[in-house]
Design a protein around this motif. Structure first.
Motif, short mmCIF file in Angstrom:
data_model
loop_
_atom_site.label_atom_id
_atom_site.label_comp_id
_atom_site.label_asym_id
_atom_site.label_seq_id
_atom_site.Cartn_x
_atom_site.Cartn_y
_atom_site.Cartn_z
N LEU A 165 -2.67 1.51 2.38
CA LEU A 165 -1.91 2.55 1.66
C LEU A 165 -2.52 3.94 1.86
O LEU A 165 -1.81 4.94 1.83
CB LEU A 165 -1.86 2.22 0.17
CG LEU A 165 -0.90 1.10 -0.21
CD1 LEU A 165 -1.07 0.72 -1.68
CD2 LEU A 165 0.55 1.50 0.07
N GLU A 166 -3.83 3.98 2.07
CA GLU A 166 -4.45 5.30 2.21
C GLU A 166 -4.10 5.98 3.53
O GLU A 166 -4.40 7.17 3.69
CB GLU A 166 -5.98 5.19 2.01
CG GLU A 166 -6.33 5.43 0.53
CD GLU A 166 -7.78 5.22 0.18
OE1 GLU A 166 -8.52 4.64 1.00
OE2 GLU A 166 -8.15 5.63 -0.94
N ARG A 167 -3.48 5.22 4.41
CA ARG A 167 -3.01 5.87 5.64
C ARG A 167 -1.86 6.84 5.34
O ARG A 167 -1.59 7.75 6.09
CB ARG A 167 -2.55 4.81 6.66
CG ARG A 167 -3.66 4.56 7.69
CD ARG A 167 -3.20 3.58 8.72
NE ARG A 167 -3.79 2.28 8.40
CZ ARG A 167 -3.14 1.13 8.38
NH1 ARG A 167 -1.85 1.09 8.63
NH2 ARG A 167 -3.77 0.03 8.10
N HIS A 168 -1.22 6.62 4.20
CA HIS A 168 -0.14 7.51 3.78
C HIS A 168 -0.75 8.85 3.36
O HIS A 168 -1.64 8.89 2.52
CB HIS A 168 0.61 6.87 2.61
CG HIS A 168 1.93 7.52 2.34
ND1 HIS A 168 2.02 8.79 1.86
CD2 HIS A 168 3.20 7.07 2.47
CE1 HIS A 168 3.29 9.12 1.70
NE2 HIS A 168 4.04 8.08 2.08
N PRO A 169 -0.29 9.97 3.94
CA PRO A 169 -0.96 11.26 3.71
C PRO A 169 -0.88 11.76 2.27
O PRO A 169 -1.71 12.56 1.86
CB PRO A 169 -0.23 12.22 4.65
CG PRO A 169 1.09 11.57 4.95
CD PRO A 169 0.86 10.10 4.89
N ASP A 170 0.10 11.29 1.47
CA ASP A 170 0.25 11.83 0.11
C ASP A 170 -0.40 10.95 -0.95
O ASP A 170 -0.39 11.30 -2.12
CB ASP A 170 1.75 11.96 -0.24
CG ASP A 170 2.44 12.93 0.69
OD1 ASP A 170 1.73 13.81 1.23
OD2 ASP A 170 3.66 12.80 0.89
N LEU A 171 -0.92 9.81 -0.56
CA LEU A 171 -1.38 8.85 -1.56
C LEU A 171 -2.89 8.70 -1.59
O LEU A 171 -3.56 8.82 -0.57
CB LEU A 171 -0.77 7.45 -1.29
CG LEU A 171 0.75 7.36 -1.33
CD1 LEU A 171 1.19 5.91 -1.11
CD2 LEU A 171 1.30 7.88 -2.66
N ALA A 172 -3.39 8.45 -2.81
CA ALA A 172 -4.79 8.05 -2.97
C ALA A 172 -4.80 6.76 -3.75
O ALA A 172 -3.95 6.55 -4.63
CB ALA A 172 -5.58 9.12 -3.71
N ILE A 173 -5.73 5.85 -3.42
CA ILE A 173 -5.79 4.55 -4.10
C ILE A 173 -7.17 4.43 -4.74
O ILE A 173 -8.18 4.73 -4.11
CB ILE A 173 -5.64 3.38 -3.10
CG1 ILE A 173 -4.60 3.70 -2.02
CG2 ILE A 173 -5.33 2.08 -3.83
CD1 ILE A 173 -3.21 3.97 -2.54
N ARG A 174 -7.16 4.02 -5.97
CA ARG A 174 -8.45 3.83 -6.67
C ARG A 174 -8.48 2.46 -7.29
O ARG A 174 -7.47 1.95 -7.79
CB ARG A 174 -8.62 4.86 -7.80
CG ARG A 174 -8.55 6.29 -7.38
CD ARG A 174 -9.81 6.70 -6.67
NE ARG A 174 -9.75 8.09 -6.29
CZ ARG A 174 -10.66 8.69 -5.54
NH1 ARG A 174 -11.69 7.99 -5.07
NH2 ARG A 174 -10.57 9.96 -5.24
#
Ligand SMILES: Nc1ncnc2c1ncn2[C@@H]1O[C@H](COP(=O)(O)OP(=O)(O)OP(=O)(O)O)[C@@H](O)[C@H]1O
Ligand SMILES: [Mg+2]
Lengths: 374, 227
Positions: free
Chosen positions: A223-232
């Motif tokens: 998912l972090e490959r998506h430029p607008d998203l951050a995953i925690r």
């Protein structure tokens, strides 16, 4: 030696009382400050903890739960399409403004989430049922915020001007307060989107329940490959949020300072008492040394006293901390007194008493047996 | 019991050095009650401190109960004191918080007696010094003479081989002083010995031997029949 130590301590009633009071004061302060610290941490992350999930998806650059841009409407489908994601639950967490009956405006935080089983929001209702929020444009308000929002004491059904729309109080929560004391308003996700003008399927966060916790790194990387998203990680996000509020606001430092003050006051009082007890018995202790007592046996004179003070003062301090916990609960502050806090707090008191006995132990080691003839 | 040879003691170093004892040699056999007398500053306290292993002489050797104190470590010296030497001082040095019997019993405990045994032994020791009816009194509730008896009981309860005392009667009135001295006399039998420092000539009749010290030297050493 335990008998000599404790009877000598009890013999000087005034010193004993002063020292017990010193330890109790220190223990109480350390425990309450630590408890408040964890209480603040809990308050600042209560919603994240309640919503749960293994991973949280958010807009890139988001540093805490309270300040986040809504995600694009397609993100829900994107995250649900990931392998290993069992469920993706929408979380809406947004600032909103209220116009009060008197005409003034105030800020609130509007919160909604698709609950996991047994994790319904809000989690403590004073009046009403969770299902009461299902009606159109219903929100839940905390009992402690009614006056601030100029709502009547029996608030069910009362209107609120929220984001230029009229909503109604469907339920009243009890003791759900944010760290910042900005009122939390809870709604159903569908209603929250309407109030905030979000599209269907749009959310501030997505809480992901994974089929296996082990696949978290893979989901995250993908998912972090998506430029607008951050995953925690959820725990990581809780830590970021509580650090922002509790440390960043200076509250943590203030609490630590007060706890340290208690520690130092206790240290000085106990150190003084132990030293003066040792000093006033130095002749008798030197006599024992002449009679062949070892340094270690003599040091036990101080250590038993220190141990006794730690035990009794610590217990009294803990009792007082429980009392204070109940007292401050009435003003909406939570003092967490769980095993960790009690263990760490009483551990600090043991360390304090050990430090306080150092000077006396050194004094005893320097006693000269030959001095008893002088 | 005690065998001291060529004992010298110098306090301080270099320019500040004061020589307090010069080549003192004495032997005190079992069964002897020796009084040590002499003017103030003659080195009496220094000498008995050396004989008891509390301080180390700067010259000579000391043997007590077969142990050469002058070649033992601090800890070993403490061990010898604990096992063989009883002490009585000018002041009673009792713990004010403890009863008479506890003051005696706690020293017995430090000397290795189990708790169960310490109580009865302490009570018996106090009974021997005539305080059977004052067992549970604290030092503050006893007269000066009674306190000193407790101190004697504390020193003797563990049945040491050697009793060392310094001015043990000088805080007491004449009659009480004699009573305390009688207790010391009764302690010294075929197996035990005592060295007592005193200024009081009335105590001399209890002694088997009177040693006089002046300026750190033995100037007279007379044996006698105690009366
Ligand atoms: N710790 C010390 N440091 C330096 N000098 C000392 C020390 N102890 C004793 N002296 C000196 O040694 C000398 C002998 O002292 P000591 O106490 O043995 O005499 P004493 O015969 O017991 O006298 P008194 O009858 O007054 O008790 C004195 O001149 C004293 O000043
Ligand atoms: Mg002297």
């Amino acid at each position: 030696m335990i008998r000599i130590a404790l009877q000598s301590l009890f013999f000087e009633r005034g010193k004993l009382l002063a020292a017990v009071a010193g330890v109790a004061f220190a223990a109480n302060l350390v425990l309450v400050q630590a408890g408040l610290f964890f209480g603040f941490q809990r308050a600042s992350t209560a919603v994240i903890t309640r919503v749960g999930g293994d991973l949280w998806v958010m807009a890139r650059g988001t540093a805490l739960v309270d300040f986040a841009d809504p995600l694009a409407p397609g993100v829900g489908d994107l995250v649900r399409a990931q392998p290993c994601v069992e469920r993706a639950r929408a979380v809406i967490f947004s600032w909103a403004s209220i116009r009060k009956p008197s005409g003034g405006i105030d800020n609130v935080q509007l919160i909604a989430a698709e609950a996991r089983p047994g994790g319904a929001l809000p989690w403590a209702l004073a009046t009403g049922l969770p299902s009461d929020l299902r009606g159109p444009m219903r929100v839940a308000v905390d009992a402690a915020d009614l006056a601030r929002l100029e709502l009547p004491a029996s608030a069910i059904g009362a209107p609120i001007e929220l984001q230029d729309r009229t909503v109604h109080v469907g339920a009243v929560t009890r003791g759900i307060r944010s760290f910042t004391v900005v009122p939390y308003l809870f709604a159903e996700p569908h209603e929250a989107r309407r109030i905030l003008g979000l599209a269907d399927g749009q959310a501030t966060f997505w809480a992901l329940d994974l089929a296996r916790p082990g696949c978290a790194p893979a989901v995250r990387a993908s998912l972090e490959r998506h430029p607008d998203l951050a995953i925690r990680d959820r725990a990581e996000f809780e830590a970021m949020t509580s650090r922002y509020w509790v440390i960043g606001s200076g509250a943590g430092a203030t609490l630590a300072f007060a706890a340290m003050l208690g520690f130092i006051v206790g240290l000085v009082v106990v150190g003084q008492t132990l030293y003066s007890l040792t000093e006033s018995r130095s002749r008798e202790l030197a006599t024992l040394k002449a009679m062949g007592a070892s340094g270690r046996e003599l040091a036990a004179f101080v250590l038993w006293q220190a141990g006794f003070l730690a035990l009794v003062g610590g217990a009294i301090g803990l009792g007082c901390a429980y009392g204070l916990k109940l007292l401050v609960l009435t003003i909406g502050l939570t003092v967490v007194l769980d095993g960790t806090v009690i263990g760490a707090g009483l551990g600090a008191i043991v360390v304090m008493c050990a430090l306080a006995s150092l000077a006396s132990v050194r004094r005893i080691h320097k006693l000269e047996a030959a001095k008893v003839f002088k | 019991m005690i065998f001291a040879s060529g004992v010298g003691m110098t306090y301080g170093k270099a320019a500040l050095a004061t020589r307090v004892l010069h080549d003192v040699s004495i032997a005190i056999p079992r069964g002897q009650l020796a009084l040590l007398t002499g003017p103030s500053g003659s080195g009496k306290t220094t000498l008995i401190s050396i004989l008891a292993g509390l301080i180390r002489p700067t010259a000579g050797s000391v043997d007590v109960c077969g142990h050469r104190l002058t070649s033992l470590t601090e800890a070993e010296n403490a061990r010898v004191r604990r096992d063989h030497v009883g002490f009585v001082f000018q002041a009673d040095n009792l713990f004010p918080a403890l009863t008479a019997v506890a003051n005696v019993a706690e020293v017995l405990r430090l000397r290795g007696l189990p708790r169960k045994a310490a109580g009865p032994v302490a009570r018996a020791a106090l009974a021997r010094v005539g305080l059977a009816d004052r067992l549970e009194h604290r030092p503050g509730e006893l007269s000066g003479g009674q306190r000193q008896r407790v101190a004697v009981a504390r020193a003797l309860a563990s049945r040491p081989s050697l009793l060392i005392g310094d001015e043990i009667t000088s805080a007491l009135d004449g009659a009480t002083a004699l009573e305390i001295m009688q207790l010391v006399r009764a302690f010294v039998t075929g197996d035990t010995a005592a060295v007592i420092v005193t200024h009081d000539h009335r105590l001399e009749r209890f002694a088997d031997r009177i040693i006089r010290l002046e300026d750190g030297r033995i100037v007279s050493d007379t044996s006698q029949e105690p009366s």
